[in-house]
Design an enzyme around this catalytic site. Structure first.
Site, PDB file in Angstrom:
ATOM      1  N   HIS A  98      -3.328   3.889  -5.372  1.00 17.27           N
ATOM      2  CA  HIS A  98      -3.727   2.607  -4.775  1.00 17.27           C
ATOM      3  C   HIS A  98      -4.033   1.569  -5.848  1.00 17.27           C
ATOM      4  CE1 HIS A  98      -5.149  -0.053  -1.614  1.00 17.27           C
ATOM      5  NE2 HIS A  98      -6.211  -0.308  -2.349  1.00 17.27           N
ATOM      6  N   TYR A 139     -10.052 -10.764  -7.833  1.00 23.37           N
ATOM      7  CA  TYR A 139      -9.129 -11.007  -8.944  1.00 23.37           C
ATOM      8  C   TYR A 139      -9.310 -12.404  -9.548  1.00 23.37           C
ATOM      9  CZ  TYR A 139      -7.100  -7.143  -6.327  1.00 23.37           C
ATOM     10  OH  TYR A 139      -6.931  -5.966  -5.644  1.00 23.37           O
ATOM     11  N   LYS A 191      -2.929  -2.506   7.427  1.00 20.43           N
ATOM     12  CA  LYS A 191      -4.362  -2.233   7.524  1.00 20.43           C
ATOM     13  C   LYS A 191      -5.069  -3.284   8.371  1.00 20.43           C
ATOM     14  CE  LYS A 191      -8.405  -1.211   4.674  1.00 20.43           C
ATOM     15  NZ  LYS A 191      -8.936  -1.090   3.289  1.00 20.43           N
ATOM     16  N   ARG A 211      -1.658  -1.275  -6.569  1.00 21.63           N
ATOM     17  CA  ARG A 211      -1.808  -2.524  -5.806  1.00 21.63           C
ATOM     18  C   ARG A 211      -2.759  -3.471  -6.530  1.00 21.63           C
ATOM     19  NH1 ARG A 211      -1.385  -4.947  -0.716  1.00 21.63           N
ATOM     20  NH2 ARG A 211      -3.288  -5.778   0.208  1.00 21.63           N
ATOM     21  N   TRP A 265      -3.860  -9.638   2.852  1.00 20.38           N
ATOM     22  CA  TRP A 265      -5.298  -9.469   3.032  1.00 20.38           C
ATOM     23  C   TRP A 265      -5.787 -10.343   4.180  1.00 20.38           C
ATOM     24  CZ3 TRP A 265      -3.827  -9.295  -2.311  1.00 20.38           C
ATOM     25  CH2 TRP A 265      -4.123  -8.080  -2.935  1.00 20.38           C
ATOM     26  N   ARG A 292       0.829  -1.194   0.000  1.00 14.93           N
ATOM     27  CA  ARG A 292       0.000   0.000   0.000  1.00 14.93           C
ATOM     28  C   ARG A 292       0.868   1.251   0.000  1.00 14.93           C
ATOM     29  NH1 ARG A 292      -2.799  -3.755   3.167  1.00 14.93           N
ATOM     30  NH2 ARG A 292      -4.955  -4.122   2.478  1.00 14.93           N
TER      31      ARG A 292
END
Length: 365
Positions: free
Chosen positions: A291, A326, A231, A294, A317, A204
């Site tokens: 962003h 994806y 995050k 990414r 994640w 990020r």
């Protein structure tokens, strides 16, 4: 206890002394003295219950906000949280946590949907219509604080269910390798290095711009993101590709602390005029954000056949659901199924890809 009025408020205020000796002043929320006196008496009874019966003191929304911000001070999106909390203040200021119910949440949700205007230095004000995603981020901060108060701090026994608005499913914004090379050609040197590193690691923005040399081991070809920088608030190990190592070696000696410094400091803004001009020159839509690099990294991985569970770990994640965005770009696991025969032939009786047996018959003929 006593009732009084402040110069900056028309409402009556009450001054109370909590069982622990703490002096508290708060508004009664009314201009009518009789109602203020009733509020005063009710607080007095609550103070007695807390002191004599050992009942936990009631906590206010402000109490919860102060503790939340203290515990989340290292959160990368803390400034965004503060922005939502400032907007919420007129609705929740002075409220006890157990007074925040579904009716109040509904009132906040309706108010958050109303359009508002942002003044400009020149020309008419800009009209903003809040998106469902913006409204949900505001509601999520209420939910996060109330759950903390219930589960971690034990300030309340329960909290209301907070329904989210349905958000439209957006396409993942990513660019091709050719577009990436074109974009790089129009960026400043320090931006090029950061962009190339972002495309090699998928990190990020803040994790790239504020990467420190203490987080890098070039010999082992690894970098790491600390929990307070991630995050999901979990440490991330970042294996470095050969290209990533070369990029980092090119940054050595520029600053003793920061990997990607600009004029001796970390970059704080990436959506600059230079970035927008470069997008235009490279023929990339203006809405492409930093962003989205990414998303581009993840999209390339999916197209190259990286398993989604591996991609999830590489990208840090918290859930597989985030990586499923994806999945449509990764079809290698389906390739062995599409050639299975279903017994249909083209008009004229000839198959597009004849089997080996059919090839043999054709050669004999």
């Amino acid at each position: 206890m006593s009732l009084f009025k402040r110069k900056d408020s028309r409402n009556w205020w009450v001054e109370i002394t909590a069982p622990d000796g703490k002096r508290i002043q708060k508004t009664t929320g009314t201009q009518v003295r009789e109602l203020a006196q009733e509020y005063h008496d009710r607080l007095q009874a609550q103070m007695w219950e807390q002191k004599r019966l050992g009942i936990k003191p009631k906590r206010t929304w402000q109490d919860a906000v102060v503790r939340y911000l203290s515990e989340k001070s290292q959160k990368t999106t803390i400034e965004t949280d503060k922005s939502h909390l400032r907007w919420l203040d007129p609705f929740l200021n002075g409220k006890y946590l157990d007074e925040i119910n579904r009716d109040l949440i509904s009132e906040i949700t309706i108010a958050r949907q109303k359009p508002y205007e942002i003044p400009r230095k020149k020309g008419p004000a800009r009209k903003i219509v809040p998106k469902p995603s913006t409204i949900n981020r505001t509601l999520e901060i209420i939910r996060a604080i109330l759950r903390k108060a219930r589960d971690d701090w034990e300030w309340i026994a329960s909290c209301p269910n907070i329904p989210m608005m349905k958000e439209p499913v957006k396409r993942i914004s990513w660019i091709t390798r050719g577009q990436a090379e074109a974009l790089l050609g129009y960026l400043a040197d320090h931006q090029q290095s950061m962009m190339r590193f972002a495309l090699e690691t998928g990190l990020r923005r803040h994790n790239v711009t504020h990467l420190e040399w203490s987080q890098v081991d070039l010999e082992r070809r690894i970098a790491w993101i600390h929990p307070d920088q991630a995050k999901a608030e979990k440490a991330i190990g970042v294996p470095l590709s050969r290209e990533a190592v070369l990029i980092l070696r090119g940054q050595t000696g520029k600053h003793e602390t920061w990997v990607f410094p600009y004029k001796g400091l970390p970059v704080t803004q990436t959506s600059t005029k230079t970035w927008r001009d470069a997008l235009k020159k490279a023929g990339i839509p203006a809405g492409f954000r930093w962003h989205d690099l990414r998303h581009t990294w993840a999209s390339w991985h999916a197209q190259d056949g990286t398993p989604l569970h591996v991609l999830q770990e590489l990208g840090g994640w918290a859930s597989a659901e985030m990586v499923q965005r994806y999945a449509h770009l990764s079809t290698e696991h389906l390739a062995s199924y599409v050639d299975r025969r279903v017994g249909l032939k083209l008009v004229g009786g000839t198959d597009v890809f004849p089997t080996e047996k059919e090839k043999g018959h054709q050669e004999v003929a």
